[in-house]
Design an enzyme around this catalytic site. Sequence first.
Site, PDB file in Angstrom:
ATOM      1  N   ARG A  46      36.768 100.771  51.830  1.00 26.03           N
ATOM      2  CA  ARG A  46      37.163  99.544  51.142  1.00 26.03           C
ATOM      3  C   ARG A  46      38.416  98.902  51.720  1.00 26.03           C
ATOM      4  O   ARG A  46      38.547  97.677  51.686  1.00 26.03           O
ATOM      5  CB  ARG A  46      37.341  99.825  49.634  1.00 26.03           C
ATOM      6  CG  ARG A  46      36.016  99.964  48.908  1.00 26.03           C
ATOM      7  CD  ARG A  46      36.178 100.279  47.440  1.00 26.03           C
ATOM      8  NE  ARG A  46      34.880 100.216  46.755  1.00 26.03           N
ATOM      9  CZ  ARG A  46      34.650 100.675  45.539  1.00 26.03           C
ATOM     10  NH1 ARG A  46      35.640 101.224  44.842  1.00 26.03           N
ATOM     11  NH2 ARG A  46      33.452 100.574  44.995  1.00 26.03           N
ATOM     12  N   HIS A  96      34.877 105.548  49.535  1.00 27.71           N
ATOM     13  CA  HIS A  96      34.041 105.046  48.441  1.00 27.71           C
ATOM     14  C   HIS A  96      32.737 104.479  49.003  1.00 27.71           C
ATOM     15  O   HIS A  96      32.290 104.899  50.070  1.00 27.71           O
ATOM     16  CB  HIS A  96      34.814 104.014  47.624  1.00 27.71           C
ATOM     17  CG  HIS A  96      35.812 104.640  46.690  1.00 27.71           C
ATOM     18  ND1 HIS A  96      36.434 103.953  45.657  1.00 27.71           N
ATOM     19  CD2 HIS A  96      36.301 105.901  46.623  1.00 27.71           C
ATOM     20  CE1 HIS A  96      37.247 104.755  45.007  1.00 27.71           C
ATOM     21  NE2 HIS A  96      37.192 105.946  45.577  1.00 27.71           N
ATOM     22  N   ARG A 107      28.673 110.666  32.586  1.00 30.39           N
ATOM     23  CA  ARG A 107      29.220 111.908  32.053  1.00 30.39           C
ATOM     24  C   ARG A 107      28.502 112.301  30.763  1.00 30.39           C
ATOM     25  O   ARG A 107      28.210 113.481  30.539  1.00 30.39           O
ATOM     26  CB  ARG A 107      30.719 111.754  31.796  1.00 30.39           C
ATOM     27  CG  ARG A 107      31.579 111.836  33.057  1.00 30.39           C
ATOM     28  CD  ARG A 107      33.005 111.351  32.797  1.00 30.39           C
ATOM     29  NE  ARG A 107      33.892 111.561  33.941  1.00 30.39           N
ATOM     30  CZ  ARG A 107      33.905 110.824  35.039  1.00 30.39           C
ATOM     31  NH1 ARG A 107      33.069 109.800  35.139  1.00 30.39           N
ATOM     32  NH2 ARG A 107      34.736 111.088  36.028  1.00 30.39           N
ATOM     33  N   GLU A 119      39.659 102.066  42.049  1.00 23.51           N
ATOM     34  CA  GLU A 119      38.455 101.251  41.948  1.00 23.51           C
ATOM     35  C   GLU A 119      38.757  99.792  41.624  1.00 23.51           C
ATOM     36  O   GLU A 119      37.910  98.920  41.806  1.00 23.51           O
ATOM     37  CB  GLU A 119      37.512 101.824  40.895  1.00 23.51           C
ATOM     38  CG  GLU A 119      38.014 101.744  39.473  1.00 23.51           C
ATOM     39  CD  GLU A 119      37.117 102.514  38.514  1.00 23.51           C
ATOM     40  OE1 GLU A 119      36.728 101.922  37.499  1.00 23.51           O
ATOM     41  OE2 GLU A 119      36.810 103.696  38.774  1.00 23.51           O
ATOM     42  N   GLN A 133      36.219 113.107  41.452  1.00 32.33           N
ATOM     43  CA  GLN A 133      34.891 113.534  41.017  1.00 32.33           C
ATOM     44  C   GLN A 133      34.601 114.980  41.401  1.00 32.33           C
ATOM     45  O   GLN A 133      33.786 115.643  40.751  1.00 32.33           O
ATOM     46  CB  GLN A 133      33.814 112.617  41.585  1.00 32.33           C
ATOM     47  CG  GLN A 133      33.779 111.231  40.953  1.00 32.33           C
ATOM     48  CD  GLN A 133      32.689 110.348  41.517  1.00 32.33           C
ATOM     49  OE1 GLN A 133      31.889 110.777  42.359  1.00 32.33           O
ATOM     50  NE2 GLN A 133      32.628 109.115  41.066  1.00 32.33           N
TER      51      GLN A 133
END
Length: 426
Positions: A344, A340, A29, A313, A168
């Site tokens: 996952r 992801h 970022r 995450e 995102q």
Amino acid sequence: MTESWPAPRPIGPVASVVSLPGSKSLTNRALVLAAIADGPGVVRRPLRSRDTLLMAAGLRAMGVGVEDRDDDWLVTPRPMVGDAAVDCGLAGTVMRFVPPIAGLARGRIAFDGDPHMRNRPVGEVLAALTALGIRVEDEGRGALPFTVVGTGTVPGGTVVIDASASSQFISALLLAGARYEHGVDVRHDGKPVPSLPHIEMTVAMLRERGVDVDDGDANRWAVAPGIVAALDQAVEPDLSNAAPFLALAATSGGSVTVRDWPEHTTQPGDALREILVAMGCTVERVTGPDAGLRVTGGDTIAGIDLDMHDIGELTPAVAALCALADSPSHLRGIGHIRGHETDRLAALATELTGLGADVTEHADGLTIRPAALHGGVFHTYADHRMAHAGVIVGSAVDGVLVEDIATTGKTFPDFAGVWTGVVGPA
């Protein structure tokens, strides 16, 4: 064929102090904002890993100056003119954050990445860019590869997207929005947005640079047009990368201190403090030469029932710890992590079950019950967080072989060396 790495198991309780590399989320970022700022800025102590090196290379390809200055990066905004190619690798932040600023360039900016990246969702971002006045050529795929045709200016305005697959999508538009003629007004319409702390991180970093952001209404974020002030940005340690090390305190019944844990942060990894307490650990801040966060394991590991929607995450590391617990666990609210680096949930269910765990996979989570684990190969699917799960299990179970440990280089250079230094050799 990728070799499997014998995960080391400590011979007793560990007592270690760990220094972590910088946050990937903050580093990328900071790079994007520095690239569109009103003057040069320094990104101090950035993470230098595959994801962030790809971000720096992508910005350089578009003409932005990103220069090494000892441990820092000096970023100099320059007119982005000419055609360029951006390699996204496996970095979702590159694939999603760079196209909105590519619209401010003058030229054709081509995006592609590793084969798996062609399966990761980005269509909502591309559709939003089209609605905001940016030409995108993707042959209707809504996925990599695609080309952004920049004209130097972007009208901007109001756009409605479904960001239920990734926060995102929203951050990508907010980061570039101040440079659009009419700013950007992003409205989410869909299931709850996951990983809201990452949007809060984006908003906080924009405000630090003088950007006017209105986030007062639920599911709406508005960025006013204006300058992005140049700023020297110090990058915090990556708290999500602390997960396997702090979990090691629990699996070994020892103590691990992570240096420089921030007092206040927008990083989702900060939730590890509460999670580990719930699982039977003692968590405390320490001062002195090794000031930071110390976790001390208890006699046993307790299972948990946890909604991880905002901290998805952390799921691989927490799931691995749950597989070692003495009571059942249910991790929920995390259907979005199927999109992801790999699916996952499916990967965790497959690999933990392969080592003897009792796992039930649900549409949005996992149920994990106590079971006797054994050694075997733990596949990582080119996913750094899956590798973290593998080494956590290996810290308590003999004979665990983690396939492709090098994938941890995505966010943690020489993870295997640092882990071995803390745990001891296998």
